[in-house]
Design an enzyme around this catalytic site. Sequence first.
Site, PDB file in Angstrom:
ATOM      1  N   HIS A 157      11.834  -3.993  14.436  1.00 50.61           N
ATOM      2  CA  HIS A 157      11.636  -4.622  13.188  1.00 50.61           C
ATOM      3  C   HIS A 157      10.259  -5.035  12.792  1.00 50.61           C
ATOM      4  O   HIS A 157      10.066  -6.231  12.470  1.00 50.61           O
ATOM      5  CB  HIS A 157      12.514  -6.191  13.445  1.00 50.61           C
ATOM      6  CG  HIS A 157      13.654  -6.212  14.061  1.00 50.61           C
ATOM      7  ND1 HIS A 157      14.989  -6.284  13.191  1.00 50.61           N
ATOM      8  CD2 HIS A 157      14.138  -5.814  15.345  1.00 50.61           C
ATOM      9  CE1 HIS A 157      15.953  -5.987  14.146  1.00 50.61           C
ATOM     10  NE2 HIS A 157      15.511  -5.909  15.435  1.00 50.61           N
ATOM     11  N   SER A 278     -12.815   4.085  -3.529  1.00 53.04           N
ATOM     12  CA  SER A 278     -12.077   3.504  -4.992  1.00 53.04           C
ATOM     13  C   SER A 278     -13.130   3.318  -5.988  1.00 53.04           C
ATOM     14  O   SER A 278     -14.624   3.389  -5.303  1.00 53.04           O
ATOM     15  CB  SER A 278     -11.894   2.192  -4.474  1.00 53.04           C
ATOM     16  OG  SER A 278     -11.963   1.217  -5.808  1.00 53.04           O
ATOM     17  N   LYS A 284     -13.874   0.354  -0.128  1.00 50.70           N
ATOM     18  CA  LYS A 284     -12.489   0.810   0.479  1.00 50.70           C
ATOM     19  C   LYS A 284     -12.527   2.192   0.995  1.00 50.70           C
ATOM     20  O   LYS A 284     -13.591   3.109   0.674  1.00 50.70           O
ATOM     21  CB  LYS A 284     -11.826   0.912  -1.028  1.00 50.70           C
ATOM     22  CG  LYS A 284     -11.252  -0.488  -1.425  1.00 50.70           C
ATOM     23  CD  LYS A 284     -10.271  -0.940  -0.753  1.00 50.70           C
ATOM     24  CE  LYS A 284      -9.282  -0.675  -0.414  1.00 50.70           C
ATOM     25  NZ  LYS A 284      -8.212  -0.603  -1.904  1.00 50.70           N
ATOM     26  N   GLU A 291      -0.526   8.848   1.969  1.00 57.09           N
ATOM     27  CA  GLU A 291       0.145   8.019   0.734  1.00 57.09           C
ATOM     28  C   GLU A 291       0.753   9.190  -0.209  1.00 57.09           C
ATOM     29  O   GLU A 291       1.831   8.902  -0.409  1.00 57.09           O
ATOM     30  CB  GLU A 291      -0.658   7.394  -0.051  1.00 57.09           C
ATOM     31  CG  GLU A 291      -1.100   6.000   0.664  1.00 57.09           C
ATOM     32  CD  GLU A 291      -2.317   5.173  -0.239  1.00 57.09           C
ATOM     33  OE1 GLU A 291      -1.943   4.238  -0.595  1.00 57.09           O
ATOM     34  OE2 GLU A 291      -3.277   5.734  -0.269  1.00 57.09           O
TER      35      GLU A 291
END
Length: 457
Positions: A157, A278, A284, A291
């Site tokens: 979980h 970024s 970043k 991804e």
Amino acid sequence: MAKKMWAGRFQKATDTAVNDFNSSLPFDCRMYKQDIEGSIAHSTMLAEQGIISKEDAESIREGLLSILEDINSGNLTFDSDAEDIHMFIEEELTNRIGDAGKRLHTGRSRNDQVALDQRLYLVDECCDILELIDDLVNALISIAYDNLETYMPGYTHLQRAQPITYAHYLSAYIEMFLRDQERIEAAAVRANVSPLGSGALAGTTYPLNRARVADILGMSDVTGNSLDGVADRDFAIEFASAASIFMMHLSRLSEELILHSSQEFKFIELDDAYSTGSSMMPQKKNPDVAELTRGKTGRVYGDLVSLLVIMKGLPLTYNKDMQEVQESMFDVIDTIKGVLVPFTGMIRTMTINSERMEEAALGGFTNATDLADYLVRKGMPFRETHAVSGKLVHYCIENKTTLEKLDLKTLKEFSEFFEEDVYEAISLETCVNKRVIPGAPAPSAVKEYLDSLIVSE
Ligand code: ARG
């Protein structure tokens, strides 16, 4: 526009828009090697069976090899007028060697020819893909060996559950990828059967030696029914399905790499060479490779669904709809190959933050089960020990401490069974190291698992 080979029956030339719409050359040209290989095997067999002369077979072979050479070297480019790669090569052959070229297609149809080419192409690509997955698995094995004692929390979980090690965690993915390899290999083995001789749909009256063609091509057998031989594309669907399962696993790993590299987890750091920045936020460092892999998983599922839907309503045997199968199959191949190289590089170069992992394992009461098990060993029934351990966790949360930091006096207030040896019993090392049965996280068990992989290779 060149005259179509099948123009005999027609009174008009094909409309240009139809011609463009119909043509598969822009994408099936990638199967030129397999098409040539298949044609050489077919014509060799035709000559052996006395269906064409040995001289014709020899000039067909030479002609096809010269076409292969010219395509490979860039001297021959694909003429956009041709309907498909099969027509393109046959026309080119006839241009080069004359009448003998026109004998190549004896006892063959494009229907069995295209089925053959796709099978051969898929088998070749599966070999490449299996090697790329090997590289990934080897990278994971080597990181696992280095992290046999890197403790971390295992989750259910997404809540800290029980302590494991990073080696144990990576071994889970190794298992998945090994099964994926088996599935992809099985798909390739089933695809490696020759449909040539099925003709358009009903075989042929020529005395073809189908087994001989399969043998020349390194295929294990011939298909058993001529209708099935030209009508099914289940080999492509089976491959796409194995590929989808593989991508599902890769996507789960990607998701965890993204989580684990976040500031919140900081379990790993991706190498600068495998991250991106970024355009606006200077701080970043983004896990784009992971991804994109997660994103491309959706694309492969899309291809699988396309294949299933293209095929689901088609009456036997060949229908032009099936030309669409190629693009989906190619897209699965390209996507997987495109993903694997950067993905494996990202895995190889990432840094493991073992301190952070251990800190997380210590912080989440992941030894609460072992505390209950300790009381069981001291004679208390498990259901009661579960409650005692739960109450102790609650006490620790209230008092902002952890189980192993409680003194014996406090512990005894919860149960008389507690003794000095409890601290050893609930230490992180004990919790992990005592789980020695096969498949469990103890360093000895995981090492044995990893060793077994190397030996079995
Ligand atoms: N380009 C076609 C395909 O990929 C080849 C088979 C053509 N056969 C036919 N009967 N029109 O499906």
